[in-house]
Write a protein that holds these residues in place. Structure first.
Motif, short mmCIF file in Angstrom:
data_model
loop_
_atom_site.label_atom_id
_atom_site.label_comp_id
_atom_site.label_asym_id
_atom_site.label_seq_id
_atom_site.Cartn_x
_atom_site.Cartn_y
_atom_site.Cartn_z
N PHE A 174 -20.03 6.56 -8.40
CA PHE A 174 -19.66 6.43 -7.09
C PHE A 174 -20.29 7.76 -6.35
CE2 PHE A 174 -16.43 3.36 -7.72
CZ PHE A 174 -16.78 2.48 -6.73
N GLN A 226 -23.89 6.55 -4.74
CA GLN A 226 -23.44 6.18 -3.30
C GLN A 226 -23.26 7.56 -2.56
OE1 GLN A 226 -20.76 2.83 -4.90
NE2 GLN A 226 -21.11 2.69 -2.78
N GLY A 227 -23.48 8.56 -3.03
CA GLY A 227 -23.18 9.85 -2.12
C GLY A 227 -21.57 9.93 -1.63
N ILE A 228 -20.81 9.15 -2.20
CA ILE A 228 -19.37 9.56 -1.91
C ILE A 228 -18.59 10.58 -2.89
CG2 ILE A 228 -17.10 8.26 -1.96
CD1 ILE A 228 -18.68 5.60 -1.75
N ASP A 229 -17.82 11.21 -2.10
CA ASP A 229 -17.32 12.54 -2.72
C ASP A 229 -15.84 12.08 -3.21
OD1 ASP A 229 -16.32 14.75 -3.67
OD2 ASP A 229 -16.56 15.86 -1.71
N LEU A 230 -16.03 11.48 -4.55
CA LEU A 230 -14.75 10.93 -5.14
C LEU A 230 -14.14 11.94 -6.02
CD1 LEU A 230 -12.96 8.64 -5.61
CD2 LEU A 230 -14.63 7.82 -7.31
N VAL A 254 -18.11 11.26 3.53
CA VAL A 254 -17.07 10.38 2.81
C VAL A 254 -16.30 11.21 1.49
CG1 VAL A 254 -16.61 8.15 2.09
CG2 VAL A 254 -18.32 8.47 3.81
N VAL A 314 -13.03 10.73 -0.90
CA VAL A 314 -12.08 10.01 -1.53
C VAL A 314 -11.02 10.75 -2.39
CG1 VAL A 314 -11.38 7.67 -2.66
CG2 VAL A 314 -13.34 7.97 -1.27
#
Lengths: 388, 41
Positions: A8, A12-16, B28, B30
């Motif tokens: 991710f 997707q460049g999502i900071d998870l 974003v 999470v």
């Protein structure tokens, strides 16, 4: 299906941030605060916030529910732990508390490992949400697969006994090496409640059709949030996977400046128990009565294939309609095949608000391997019409 | 703009992925309390 957090982040460049537990939503400062598994605190400002905290398995309110050997199945971690214990070979008999979807799916897996299973529930009726004739078909399937089904047994406590566990009820004691509790789920709405957001049915987070909570900058989605029921128009809480995915998408669009409003849910659900498919959509007769309709029910037995076709088996269909306005309110289907996907036709009819008479006019597919010329749903709708 | 998501399962990850696809400039973030994300429950 587990996806790696790195995928991710990188793709997707999502900071998870896994292992990060949010403990407070501070709406005045517009930040969330929490701690990592290592105990390190964090604070994160937000412009838009989504609460997607899901549902948690309910703990059975019983003395002894915290004994080793008593498990709930909700998270992947629960599943891994239970699987490891079962593969050890020391578990020969399991007692399952509850007879809902999760319990049904568990007992099938247990029997596949050749483990003996007893299921119990306090209420007298087996699957009371299902039409009685359909419920008895499911009950018989469990019996045929060697499951002990005990309705009307209210457990009082769980005890350690003879190296195993005993579930003690007023008139009976069931023993085994493991107890699996599947007594229901509840929305994880504590964070929202503490932040002063409005709650709804079953303490789920109240959201509007655009998934906004009572704070327009905070959204709720998935199993923690409520929904409108397409048949009653009222709020309901039916936590299921499609709704979770769909609400997630809608929140994303609304955060990005589009306006997406969702219609709601019909409560369409399906599960398999051994050789049977059990499917439902909409209201059963009791729910329809509570919602203020004047419900009528018809139940029929038809066939999964045309009569001359080899391999046919019975297909049971039950439908509920409203005597006042003629509307189709719900349908349930049980059979060895052809129940799971067939129910979707009825679900679409509920979204469209069709009457039973309109549904009866539907041009449904026929060929001998798939059912009789009159689809079993149509046969049922025809019988229902006569009663209305 | 910061879009913060609490929970990394079906709803949370669906929202995060689509928001980032819709608007790559969005921040974003999470937060997921377990070490697992987006499994089919």
């Amino acid at each position: 299906m587990v996806r790696r957090a790195e995928a991710f982040r990188a793709k997707q460049g999502i900071d998870l941030r896994t292992g990060h537990r949010v403990e407070v939503i501070d709406r005045k400062r517009r930040v969330v605060q929490g701690a990592t598994r290592e105990g390190q605190g964090f604070t994160q400002p937000y412009d838009r916030l989504l609460i997607a905290t899901g549902a948690a398995a309910v703990n059975p309110a019983l003395p002894g529910a915290d004994l080793p050997g008593v498990h709930r199945l909700k998270t992947l971690e629960d599943g891994r732990r239970i699987k490891a214990l079962l593969s050890g070979g020391g578990v020969r008999r399991v007692i399952v508390l509850g007879m809902g979807y999760v319990a049904m799916e568990m007992v099938e897996s247990l029997r596949a490992l050749d483990i003996e299973v007893d299921m119990l529930k306090p209420g007298p009726a087996f699957m009371p949400w299902l039409a009685p004739e359909l419920a008895s078909v499911v009950h018989a399937e469990l019996g045929a697969n060697g499951i002990g089904v005990h309705t009307g047994l209210r457990p009082q406590r769980i005890e350690a006994a003879g190296g195993g566990l005993a579930v003690v009820c007023p008139d009976a004691t069931l023993s085994g090496q493991m107890v699996l509790a599947a007594v229901g789920v509840a929305p994880r709405s504590g964070l929202a409640q503490e932040a002063g957001l409005a709650l709804s049915v079953a303490n789920s987070i109240a959201v509007d059709p655009t998934l906004r909570t009572s704070d327009p900058d905070i959204f709720g989605a998935g199993d923690c949030a409520d929904a409108y029921h397409v048949v009653t128009g009222r709020k309901t809480w039916i936590p299921l996977a499609l709704r979770a995915n769909r609400t997630g998408w809608a929140v994303a669009d609304n955060v990005c400046g589009e306006t997406v409003a969702l219609h709601g849910v019909a409560g369409t659900a399906v599960f398999r128990v051994f050789g049977l498919e059990v499917a439902r959509t909409g209201l059963n007769i009791a729910e329809a009565g509570e919602a203020g309709f004047e419900p009528v029910e018809a139940t029929i037995t038809s066939s999964t294939k045309a009569h001359s076709f080899p391999g046919a088996s019975a297909l049971w269909v039950s439908a509920v309609g409203d005597r006042k306005k003629g509307r189709l309110l719900g349908m349930q289907i049980v059979g060895r095949e052809g129940a799971a996907h067939r129910i979707n036709g009825a679900a679409v009819a509920l979204h469209a608000g069709l009457t039973v008479a309109q549904f009866f006019q539907a041009d449904l597919a026929y060929a001998p391997p798939f059912g009789p010329a009159w689809d079993p749903m149509l046969t049922c709708a025809g019988q229902l019409l006569k009663k209305m | 703009m910061n879009f913060v998501v609490i929970g990394g399962d079906a709803a949370g990850m669906s929202a995060a992925s689509r928001a980032k696809r819709n608007r790559p400039d969005l921040n974003v973030i999470v937060f997921e309390q377990t070490r697992d994300v987006s499994y089919s429950a």
